[in-house]
Design an enzyme around this catalytic site. Structure first.
Site, PDB file in Angstrom:
ATOM      1  N   ARG A   1       0.833  -1.202   0.000  1.00  0.00           N
ATOM      2  CA  ARG A   1       0.000   0.000   0.000  1.00  0.00           C
ATOM      3  C   ARG A   1       0.871   1.257   0.000  1.00  0.00           C
ATOM      4  O   ARG A   1       2.027   1.239   0.418  1.00  0.00           O
ATOM      5  CB  ARG A   1      -0.920   0.019   1.226  1.00  0.00           C
ATOM      6  CG  ARG A   1      -2.033  -1.010   1.200  1.00  0.00           C
ATOM      7  CD  ARG A   1      -2.964  -0.852   2.396  1.00  0.00           C
ATOM      8  NE  ARG A   1      -2.235  -0.939   3.662  1.00  0.00           N
ATOM      9  CZ  ARG A   1      -1.938   0.110   4.423  1.00  0.00           C
ATOM     10  NH1 ARG A   1      -2.292   1.339   4.060  1.00  0.00           N
ATOM     11  NH2 ARG A   1      -1.280  -0.061   5.559  1.00  0.00           N
TER      12      ARG A   1
ATOM     13  N   LYS B   1      -8.239  -2.676   1.383  1.00  0.00           N
ATOM     14  CA  LYS B   1      -8.096  -1.817   2.553  1.00  0.00           C
ATOM     15  C   LYS B   1      -8.892  -0.523   2.399  1.00  0.00           C
ATOM     16  O   LYS B   1      -9.278   0.092   3.405  1.00  0.00           O
ATOM     17  CB  LYS B   1      -6.620  -1.518   2.810  1.00  0.00           C
ATOM     18  CG  LYS B   1      -5.829  -2.736   3.266  1.00  0.00           C
ATOM     19  CD  LYS B   1      -6.403  -3.344   4.546  1.00  0.00           C
ATOM     20  CE  LYS B   1      -5.523  -4.470   5.081  1.00  0.00           C
ATOM     21  NZ  LYS B   1      -6.090  -5.102   6.304  1.00  0.00           N
TER      22      LYS B   1
ATOM     23  N   HIS C   1      -9.981  -4.678  13.003  1.00  0.00           N
ATOM     24  CA  HIS C   1      -8.889  -5.324  12.285  1.00  0.00           C
ATOM     25  C   HIS C   1      -8.430  -6.498  13.144  1.00  0.00           C
ATOM     26  O   HIS C   1      -7.568  -6.368  14.001  1.00  0.00           O
ATOM     27  CB  HIS C   1      -7.754  -4.335  12.059  1.00  0.00           C
ATOM     28  CG  HIS C   1      -6.606  -4.906  11.292  1.00  0.00           C
ATOM     29  ND1 HIS C   1      -5.300  -4.578  11.553  1.00  0.00           N
ATOM     30  CD2 HIS C   1      -6.569  -5.792  10.265  1.00  0.00           C
ATOM     31  CE1 HIS C   1      -4.505  -5.233  10.729  1.00  0.00           C
ATOM     32  NE2 HIS C   1      -5.241  -5.978   9.935  1.00  0.00           N
TER      33      HIS C   1
ATOM     34  N   SER D   1       1.424  -7.016  12.530  1.00  0.00           N
ATOM     35  CA  SER D   1       2.256  -7.958  11.784  1.00  0.00           C
ATOM     36  C   SER D   1       3.362  -8.506  12.665  1.00  0.00           C
ATOM     37  O   SER D   1       4.040  -7.770  13.383  1.00  0.00           O
ATOM     38  CB  SER D   1       2.855  -7.250  10.570  1.00  0.00           C
ATOM     39  OG  SER D   1       3.682  -8.114   9.845  1.00  0.00           O
TER      40      SER D   1
ATOM     41  N   LYS E   1      -1.286 -13.348  14.653  1.00  0.00           N
ATOM     42  CA  LYS E   1      -2.749 -13.224  14.590  1.00  0.00           C
ATOM     43  C   LYS E   1      -3.378 -14.243  13.640  1.00  0.00           C
ATOM     44  O   LYS E   1      -4.312 -14.957  14.013  1.00  0.00           O
ATOM     45  CB  LYS E   1      -3.110 -11.807  14.143  1.00  0.00           C
ATOM     46  CG  LYS E   1      -4.588 -11.567  13.829  1.00  0.00           C
ATOM     47  CD  LYS E   1      -4.861 -10.097  13.548  1.00  0.00           C
ATOM     48  CE  LYS E   1      -4.199  -9.578  12.312  1.00  0.00           C
ATOM     49  NZ  LYS E   1      -4.892 -10.023  11.074  1.00  0.00           N
ATOM     50  N   THR E   2      -2.875 -14.283  12.428  1.00  0.00           N
ATOM     51  CA  THR E   2      -3.464 -15.179  11.433  1.00  0.00           C
ATOM     52  C   THR E   2      -3.244 -16.634  11.796  1.00  0.00           C
ATOM     53  O   THR E   2      -4.150 -17.465  11.716  1.00  0.00           O
ATOM     54  CB  THR E   2      -2.876 -14.885  10.044  1.00  0.00           C
ATOM     55  OG1 THR E   2      -3.158 -13.526   9.694  1.00  0.00           O
ATOM     56  CG2 THR E   2      -3.485 -15.801   8.995  1.00  0.00           C
TER      57      THR E   2
ATOM     58  N   ASP F   1      -8.847 -11.419   8.966  1.00  0.00           N
ATOM     59  CA  ASP F   1      -8.323 -10.051   8.946  1.00  0.00           C
ATOM     60  C   ASP F   1      -9.301  -8.951   9.365  1.00  0.00           C
ATOM     61  O   ASP F   1      -8.916  -8.046  10.084  1.00  0.00           O
ATOM     62  CB  ASP F   1      -7.808  -9.741   7.543  1.00  0.00           C
ATOM     63  CG  ASP F   1      -6.870  -8.549   7.522  1.00  0.00           C
ATOM     64  OD1 ASP F   1      -6.082  -8.382   8.468  1.00  0.00           O
ATOM     65  OD2 ASP F   1      -6.913  -7.779   6.553  1.00  0.00           O
TER      66      ASP F   1
ATOM     67  N   ARG G   1       2.447 -12.107  -1.652  1.00  0.00           N
ATOM     68  CA  ARG G   1       1.135 -12.429  -1.079  1.00  0.00           C
ATOM     69  C   ARG G   1       0.328 -13.365  -1.971  1.00  0.00           C
ATOM     70  O   ARG G   1       0.641 -13.552  -3.156  1.00  0.00           O
ATOM     71  CB  ARG G   1       0.320 -11.156  -0.848  1.00  0.00           C
ATOM     72  CG  ARG G   1       0.805 -10.337   0.355  1.00  0.00           C
ATOM     73  CD  ARG G   1      -0.140  -9.201   0.670  1.00  0.00           C
ATOM     74  NE  ARG G   1       0.276  -8.475   1.861  1.00  0.00           N
ATOM     75  CZ  ARG G   1      -0.208  -8.679   3.077  1.00  0.00           C
ATOM     76  NH1 ARG G   1      -1.119  -9.614   3.284  1.00  0.00           N
ATOM     77  NH2 ARG G   1       0.208  -7.954   4.099  1.00  0.00           N
TER      78      ARG G   1
END
Length: 566
Positions: free
Chosen positions: A93, A238, A257, A275, A279-280, A294, A358
């Protein structure tokens, strides 16, 4: 996926695939060929001014998207049939090129600052007209995705994504909620439209007062956004998330988030984290159903996923360390900026193009996903932090006020580097664990979350996946086994049976014992050989928290500072 995620190896195999249809799994027909639309039949000409493209491909089935990507030579096909693209100069981004039009009435509610930068209406008009002109003069064939953001029928938003590239249509199809049938969107009325004109460069950006020749501008009142100069797919995802962060809280619905999963008994848990915190990975529990990885909302009915897919990092990915993600990369998935070897296999270790490689894929590529994309009101919320100072315990229980303090702080720490001798970590505070996407003042989200916690008696915990026994360079990373044991104790409620002590600086409650977690690890001070250094480092970190929190103390905003470290 994160650095922490790369090291996780699940001992158990994923639960068997459930036979129920995933939310919007059938998409607009996987096999039936899509009917051609026109700018007039979809009302795009009147709504946007785009009138010239003679071919409008709307909600293409996956096989057709694949055909278009190959025909347009937009990338390359891997050995197993996954399409891979390069996003050009921008492999992430471009936050300094994101703007909101400064006009009434949204100017009174948007939280203006470094995150939400305002531009005058005439600047937006200039960029918008360039995008429309490009489509009318240079584009013969364009793509339109009409679908939803949000699995909850009562809270979702209708989104329209207009793109020139087939792979960007593919990305939108992966990431948003796919309609079940053509009839469902016959009279589609978008709540928000994004025009992706990635090939347009704003050479007059200095005269317009912009940061660069890239512009991502949102017009809240006109329910429109335009993207120019960047090909990166994440700007679309996003961008809509930022708008959900604007709309939903104004209606009393929490936008978050975070990742979410659901136990076999129906209990729902949320995982917040920046990051590198896990989390994931930690939400992708083989014994629980994944709701989403997410972005989620929390309305009067419970938790709902914003998305119809997942967007994961692939750097250093392997079948051994993350089998679920690895196996999800197949036909209909979309790789971004991954280097493909001569034999057609992706090289996930090659970061010569970017470390931000990604993959996006529909969520049903994960076997143990939750088909409805929804869950009940959460029983537990976990705030994940990677504390490279080695101060925070592996798990601590938070009061309601402490939860708001740590939610607003959004703390993790990054190591200063990986070379030998570097021992000083760098704190990273991101409000609500997602400052880059907050459109309202952070305390608005905290106040709303506090009401939700009180109403549904949700417990909050802080889990440190970072260092123990010393900071980075001295101590060691928290073991995967210990972190998973802490998470499991939270999810099954057994942690509440432990004896707790209060941390004399941070004030939160720390369990004295937990199965599979050594007592000296639970008590971080005991894990340090130099107790005095631990005490000094803890005070130093507490000071960083307090300094960071000063920005949230302002007239008209709820002051949670009393729940922070003493």
């Amino acid at each position: 996926m994160t650095a922490f995620a790369r090291s996780v190896v699940f001992a158990a195999r994923p639960m068997a695939t459930r036979t129920a249809l995933s939310v919007r799994r059938t998409s607009i027909l996987h096999t039936k060929r899509a009917m051609m639309a026109t700018v007039s039949s979809l009302g795009i000409d009147k709504a946007t001014g785009i009138t010239k493209p003679s071919k409008v491909h709307r909600n293409l089935p996956y096989p057709e998207v694949f055909e278009h990507e190959q025909k347009n030579k937009e990338g390359e096909v891997t050995k197993n049939g996954t399409f891979c693209v390069s996003t050009g100069a921008f492999t992430g981004r471009s936050p300094k090129d994101k703007y909101f039009v400064h006009q009434s009435p949204s100017c009174d509610t948007l939280d203006w600052g470094k995150i939400n930068v305002g531009v005058a209406p005439d600047v937006y008009k200039n960029i918008y007209e360039k995008a429309v002109k490009h489509y009318n003069e240079n584009v013969d064939s364009m793509y339109v995705f009409d679908g939803y953001c949000g699995t909850s029928p009562k809270s979702r938003k209708n989104v329209r994504i207009i793109t020139e590239l087939a792979w960007q249509h593919h990305f939108a199809k992966n990431m948003f909620i796919r309609p079940d049938s053509e009839k469902e969107v016959e009279n589609f009325n978008p709540d928000f439209t994004i025009i992706n004109a990635c090939k347009v460069l704003n050479k007059d950006y200095k005269e317009l007062g912009l940061n660069s020749d890239v512009a991502v501008i949102f017009n809240v009142e006109e329910k429109m956004a335009v993207i120019t100069g960047t090909w990166y797919g994440g700007e679309m995802k996003k961008g809509i998330f930022s708008m959900m962060n604007y709309w939903l809280p104004l209606d009393g619905i929490m936008a978050m988030h975070c990742s979410a999963n659901k136990g076999k008994g129906g209990d729902t848990a949320l995982f917040f984290g920046l990051s590198g915190t896990g989390k994931t990975t930690l939400s992708a529990d083989p014994d629980r159903y994944l709701i989403g990885d997410d972005e989620h909302g929390w309305d009067d009915h419970g938790i709902f996923n914003f998305e119809g897919g997942c967007y994961a990092k692939t750097v250093n990915l392997s079948k051994d360390n993350e089998p679920e993600i690895y196996d999800a990369i197949k036909r209909d998935a979309l790789l971004e900026n991954v280097i493909i070897k001569s034999d057609g296999e992706p090289d996930y270790t090659d970061t010569s193009r970017t470390e931000n490689t990604r993959v996006s894929y529909p969520i049903y590529h994960i076997d143990n996903h939750e088909p409805s994309g929804m869950g009940g009101h959460p029983t537990s919320i976990i705030f994940l932090t990677c504390d490279a100072f080695g101060v925070l315990p592996p798990v601590s229980r938070l009061s309601g006020g402490q939860a708001m303090y740590h939610f607003l702080s959004g703390y993790t720490a990054k190591v200063a580097g990986t070379e030998r001798g570097v021992t000083e970590p760098t704190p990273n505070f991101s409000a609500c664990f997602g400052a880059a996407f907050l459109t309202l003042h952070p305390t608005k989200y905290a106040d709303l979350l506090q009401k939700k916690l009180d109403k549904h008696q949700t417990q909050c915990f802080l889990i440190n996946t970072g260092w123990t026994g010393g900071g980075y360079g001295v101590g060691k990373r928290m073991s995967i086994k210990a972190t998973r044991a802490c998470v499991n104790a939270v999810l099954d409620g057994s942690i509440n049976k432990a004896n707790f002590t209060n941390d004399e600086v941070f004030g939160f409650e720390v369990p004295a014992e937990l199965p599979e977690v050594p007592a000296q690890v639970l008590n971080p001070r005991a894990a340090w050989s130099d107790k005095e250094k631990y005490d000094n480092t803890r005070i130093k970190l507490a000071g960083m928290f307090k300094d960071n929190f000063k920005k949230f103390i302002k007239e008209g905003a709820t002051d949670y500072s009393s729940y922070g470290p003493k």
